[in-house]
Write a protein that holds these residues in place. Structure first.
Motif, PDB file in Angstrom:
ATOM      1  N   VAL A  63       0.857  -1.080  -0.090  1.00 18.51           N
ATOM      2  CA  VAL A  63      -0.209   0.070   0.089  1.00 18.51           C
ATOM      3  C   VAL A  63       0.972   1.148   0.097  1.00 18.51           C
ATOM      4  O   VAL A  63       1.993   1.284   0.709  1.00 18.51           O
ATOM      5  CB  VAL A  63      -0.664   0.003   1.117  1.00 18.51           C
ATOM      6  N   LEU A  64       0.695   2.186  -0.634  1.00 15.79           N
ATOM      7  CA  LEU A  64       1.154   3.379  -0.983  1.00 15.79           C
ATOM      8  C   LEU A  64       0.330   4.695  -0.695  1.00 15.79           C
ATOM      9  O   LEU A  64      -0.636   4.806  -1.606  1.00 15.79           O
ATOM     10  CB  LEU A  64       2.043   3.675  -2.319  1.00 15.79           C
ATOM     11  N   VAL A  65       0.153   5.266   0.573  1.00 18.22           N
ATOM     12  CA  VAL A  65      -0.681   6.449   0.576  1.00 18.22           C
ATOM     13  C   VAL A  65      -0.210   7.657   0.394  1.00 18.22           C
ATOM     14  O   VAL A  65       1.172   7.926   1.137  1.00 18.22           O
ATOM     15  CB  VAL A  65      -1.173   6.280   2.143  1.00 18.22           C
ATOM     16  N   LEU A  66      -0.370   8.308  -0.736  1.00 19.42           N
ATOM     17  CA  LEU A  66       0.107   9.510  -1.002  1.00 19.42           C
ATOM     18  C   LEU A  66      -0.459  10.796  -0.230  1.00 19.42           C
ATOM     19  O   LEU A  66      -1.527  11.193  -0.770  1.00 19.42           O
ATOM     20  CB  LEU A  66       0.224   9.682  -2.441  1.00 19.42           C
ATOM     21  N   ASN A  67       0.024  11.001   0.880  1.00 16.74           N
ATOM     22  CA  ASN A  67      -0.678  12.109   1.808  1.00 16.74           C
ATOM     23  C   ASN A  67       0.053  13.526   1.797  1.00 16.74           C
ATOM     24  O   ASN A  67      -0.383  14.383   2.516  1.00 16.74           O
ATOM     25  CB  ASN A  67      -0.923  11.405   3.141  1.00 16.74           C
ATOM     26  N   ALA A  68       1.284  13.607   1.159  1.00 25.70           N
ATOM     27  CA  ALA A  68       1.814  14.802   1.376  1.00 25.70           C
ATOM     28  C   ALA A  68       1.297  15.880   0.478  1.00 25.70           C
ATOM     29  O   ALA A  68       0.510  15.795  -0.362  1.00 25.70           O
ATOM     30  CB  ALA A  68       3.322  14.697   0.603  1.00 25.70           C
ATOM     31  N   SER A  69       1.307  16.983   1.465  1.00 24.05           N
ATOM     32  CA  SER A  69       0.631  18.299   0.559  1.00 24.05           C
ATOM     33  C   SER A  69       1.087  19.530   1.184  1.00 24.05           C
ATOM     34  O   SER A  69       1.805  19.330   2.501  1.00 24.05           O
ATOM     35  CB  SER A  69      -0.935  18.190   0.894  1.00 24.05           C
TER      36      SER A  69
END
Length: 220
Positions: A63-69
């Motif tokens: 799983v890769l959660v792309l949460n950077a913002s």
């Protein structure tokens, strides 16, 4: 929540090692498995080293959660939001693909204010984030057919302003009227509610490709 489901959670951070290790410790105290993984996702060499380390230690990435913002930080240059919210997200996902087996998931986390841009108004000062997050989502959606060929699912989780988060506090300083307007329209989702939906997407418990959290008025 991911740790409770049995995953070994890698908590990525750029500078805030203490905060990342605090999350790791919390997961471990609850009986889960976790590690901190320092890397600036805007730095190609750092991302390459991160992915190499994950491969050597774990072999696969499920799983890769792309949460950077970002984009509201003081002193950020004009191109920073696009580098982080679009370019780094796509690059990290691309680098991670060799480690992701069939059945793996990529979860892109965004906001209603970005997902519905430019069709809906955004708070004062938020436009660079809205523009770049929307661009990042579009770029990943364009890659969705290629991901599907590898058996990898792409999920997008979009939330209204999430109560208690740093982004709401920053927006409150810049445009308090916009934040209060959202509160009057709808009860803002909590961190726990948002996390539960991200976890469901990551674990493939929710088979929708697009998941909305809060902000029912955006959907009408």
């Amino acid at each position: 929540m991911l740790g409770a489901a049995g995953l070994h959670v890698l908590v990525n951070y750029r500078e805030k090692a203490v905060r990342a290790n605090g999350v790791v410790d919390e997961i471990r105290r609850a009986g889960g498995r976790a590690s901190a993984a320092g890397a600036d996702v805007c730095d190609d060499n750092a991302v390459k080293a991160l992915i190499t380390d994950i491969g050597e230690r774990f072999g696969t990435l499920d799983v890769l959660v792309l949460n950077a913002s970002g984009g509201l930080e003081r002193g950020a240059d004009p191109g920073y939001a696009m580098r982080l919210n679009r370019d780094a997200q796509v690059h990290l996902a691309t680098r991670a693909l060799p480690l992701m087996p069939p059945g793996a998931r990529i979860v892109f986390v965004t906001s209603h204010q970005a997902h519905f841009y430019p069709d809906k108004p955004v708070p004062d000062g938020y436009e660079p984030i809205a523009l770049s997050k929307r661009a990042g989502e579009d770029a990943l959606l364009a890659a969705k057919p290629a991901l599907a060929e590898r058996g990898i699912a792409l999920k997008v989780v979009s939330g209204d302003m999430i109560d208690g988060t740093i982004i709401v506090r920053l927006l409150q300083r810049r445009d308090p009227a916009a934040v209060e307007a959202r509160r009057r329209r709808s009860v803002l989702p909590t961190v726990g509610q948002f996390a539960a939906e991200i976890t469901a997407a990551a674990l493939h418990f929710d088979h929708r490709d697009m998941i909305y959290v809060g902000g029912a008025d955006y959907l009408t």
